[in-house]
Design an enzyme around this catalytic site. Sequence first.
Site, short mmCIF file in Angstrom:
data_model
loop_
_atom_site.label_atom_id
_atom_site.label_comp_id
_atom_site.label_asym_id
_atom_site.label_seq_id
_atom_site.Cartn_x
_atom_site.Cartn_y
_atom_site.Cartn_z
N ASP A 334 0.88 -1.14 0.00
CA ASP A 334 0.00 0.00 0.00
C ASP A 334 0.93 1.21 0.00
O ASP A 334 2.08 1.10 0.40
CB ASP A 334 -0.82 -0.06 1.30
CG ASP A 334 -1.76 1.09 1.43
OD1 ASP A 334 -2.49 1.35 0.47
OD2 ASP A 334 -1.78 1.71 2.51
N ASP A 528 -1.14 -0.38 5.95
CA ASP A 528 -1.30 0.23 7.27
C ASP A 528 -2.70 -0.06 7.79
O ASP A 528 -3.05 0.35 8.89
CB ASP A 528 -1.04 1.73 7.22
CG ASP A 528 -2.03 2.45 6.33
OD1 ASP A 528 -2.75 1.77 5.59
OD2 ASP A 528 -2.07 3.69 6.37
N ASP A 532 -7.42 -1.26 4.18
CA ASP A 532 -6.91 -2.41 3.43
C ASP A 532 -6.85 -3.70 4.26
O ASP A 532 -6.21 -4.66 3.86
CB ASP A 532 -5.57 -2.11 2.75
CG ASP A 532 -4.54 -1.54 3.69
OD1 ASP A 532 -4.68 -1.76 4.91
OD2 ASP A 532 -3.61 -0.87 3.22
P1 ADP Z 1 -3.69 4.43 -0.30
O1 ADP Z 1 -4.04 3.30 -1.21
O2 ADP Z 1 -2.62 5.28 -0.89
O3 ADP Z 1 -3.37 4.00 1.08
P2 ADP Z 1 -6.51 5.07 0.22
O4 ADP Z 1 -7.11 3.96 -0.56
O5 ADP Z 1 -6.61 5.02 1.69
O6 ADP Z 1 -4.99 5.36 -0.22
O7 ADP Z 1 -7.15 6.41 -0.29
C1 ADP Z 1 -7.11 6.76 -1.66
C2 ADP Z 1 -7.47 8.18 -1.93
O8 ADP Z 1 -8.78 8.44 -1.49
C3 ADP Z 1 -6.60 9.18 -1.21
O9 ADP Z 1 -5.46 9.46 -1.94
C4 ADP Z 1 -7.53 10.38 -1.12
O10 ADP Z 1 -7.49 11.10 -2.34
C5 ADP Z 1 -8.90 9.76 -0.99
N1 ADP Z 1 -9.33 9.69 0.41
C6 ADP Z 1 -9.46 8.59 1.17
N2 ADP Z 1 -9.91 8.90 2.41
C7 ADP Z 1 -10.02 10.24 2.44
C8 ADP Z 1 -10.41 11.20 3.42
N3 ADP Z 1 -10.75 10.82 4.68
N4 ADP Z 1 -10.42 12.50 3.09
C9 ADP Z 1 -10.07 12.88 1.86
N5 ADP Z 1 -9.68 12.05 0.89
C10 ADP Z 1 -9.66 10.75 1.16
MG MG Z 2 -3.73 3.17 2.96
#
Ligand code: ADP
Ligand code: MG
Length: 636
Positions: A334, A528, A532
């Site tokens: 991730d 983390d 996921d």
């Molecule tokens: P990663 O795969 O990099 O860990 P996530 O799947 O958790 O990222 O989130 C993907 C995207 O969704 C983030 O880059 C952000 O743009 C958006 N996002 C997720 N949760 C939030 C939140 N609480 N506030 C704003 N944007 C969010």
């Molecule tokens: Mg993440």
Amino acid sequence: MTVNKKQKKKRNRILVALGIFCVLEVLEIAGVFDAMPNGLVVEFAAFLVPYVIAGHDVVRKAWHGIVHRQPFDESLLMTIATMGAFLLVLFPDAQPHMAEGAAVMLFYQVGELFESYAVGKTRKSIAAMMDIAPEFANVVQEGDLVQVDPASVAAGSEIVCKPGERVPLDGVVVAGSSQLDTSALTGEALPRSVEAGARVASGCVNMTSVLTIRTTSAFENSTVQRILELVENASEKKARTENFITRFARYYTPIVVGLALAIAVLSPMLLGLSVSASVQSALIFLVVSCPCALVISVPLSFFGGLGAASKLGIMVKGSNYLEVLARVDAIAFDKTGTLTSGRFGVVDVHPSAEIDRDMLLSYAAHAEAYSDHPVALSVVDSYVGVIDRSKVGDVKEVGGEGVVASVDTHRVLVGNDRLMMSEGIEAPTCTLVGTILHVALDGQYLGHIVIADMMKDDAKEAIDRIHHAGVKRTIMLTGDREEVARAVSEELGVDEYHAKLMPQDKVAFVERLLAEQPEKSALAFVGDGINDAPVLVRADVGIAMGGMGSDAAIEAADVVLMDDRPSRIASAIAIARKTLRIVWQNIVFALAVKIVIMILALPTIGISTMWLAVFGDVGVSVLAILNAMRCMRVRE
Ligand code: ADP
Ligand code: MG
């Protein structure tokens, strides 16, 4: 080496028996017994003395096994073999073998003693490292500091931690600044500086000055408690190799006893050998076939491997996961919080015409006030004003997209272009590289905040070391923008990246990777746990960041990295491979030596003696145990 009372008693007993045995052996060689009128009887009785002193518990155990109908263990093998050696005296054509009977028992016991030292030492060193349980927490009651049981302190209480004391509960520093020794949790030798606002984990030691801490969880959910549970459960989850050895011993021992019987009975009949020579071969066969080297060294190796990992702050939830880790040849990561720190800084704020910068940030920070996503925490952190949580309601978090919340009477959206799209809001594209948080108010586009994340300082090293360890494929999966994903993966040297994945896309992607995996190799997923956790469960081995990761991740994962450093993944793989290498070295070595001695003991060859057999058995055990203990040692 520390020795407990029981071990001390056994050691003394063996020493006494050994002393008597040596005297008797000298007398025998000097021919004293032969010169006596009833020499053989005296000799028999004399050697029985060290035999009983050293081995009475083994005989008792064998008897116990027979009575309880579970006779086939090493005690029985040793008892039959040694008693058989004494009873050879009944064959008039045989040399007396009482000395060997006593010697086999003596050396077997020396081996057992050594083994209990080794197991004790391994357990102790793990326990010492696990000595992280706090004894008390200081709370202020009527103006006085009182020591109370950490389990009685509720989440949200204020506690005081003095220099030299262990932080009893997880929390946030509200006053004071100090240095923390986190080595018990993370294996990190450098102290960590903390000041007001910093999160502190229970189990660290406060080094320099007084800290006032507001606790964030009750004791049963604290880091310390979680680690202790992990370690306790870990040794119960047996590796396949370990189970194999247990099963092996269960079938192997009766087979060996049967074979020994066959040798004793059949070879005089079929080969025309003397009964005494055949019995002797059968006895040697029994001694040498004792599986103790494996029964002890294999679990000891896995235990040592688990211990070595935890010294580096790598909590492996069971020996079986060491086995899987050793086979990993593809790792999916991730991005946010795993390869990057998850602490975003605001790069720029682009408000639309109707609103100013601070208002935009204020709406965003309020809408994010209840989210645990690293993005949300960073927005809240970077907002300088006060967040009035009472204004916020109806919070809905959309995994991989953003949040929707009501602030005052407005409906506020904060998230990526996908969130905007699903609400039918036109969002412009931004040319800056970074994660874009679009903000909308009551269906009106308000502007966006560009935030950027920092790479973890060992992320590049981690990918290098993982490649170096022979992992063929590294893949970064992220819900973030294509541009950000490309920049990060290029900088780190990750083989592939896939951006704009929703949480469920990540699961589907990992399923596909699993299907592509060659037989016998394994896929790891590192995350983390912020949306996921399902992927952590699906992968062959799920690795979670324990320091900042969510509780769900720590539950779902098979391996937890306490200090959140991705380079620990390479260390974990190295430890796992080393453990399995040592396990197999021991299995092959022990079996090879035993097979050779067994062949030499066959009545037709008859070169092996009881002496060779016992030295072979004890020698192999000792070497296997020493080898197994190497699993505990760690190099950074
Ligand atoms: P990663 O795969 O990099 O860990 P996530 O799947 O958790 O990222 O989130 C993907 C995207 O969704 C983030 O880059 C952000 O743009 C958006 N996002 C997720 N949760 C939030 C939140 N609480 N506030 C704003 N944007 C969010
Ligand atoms: Mg993440």
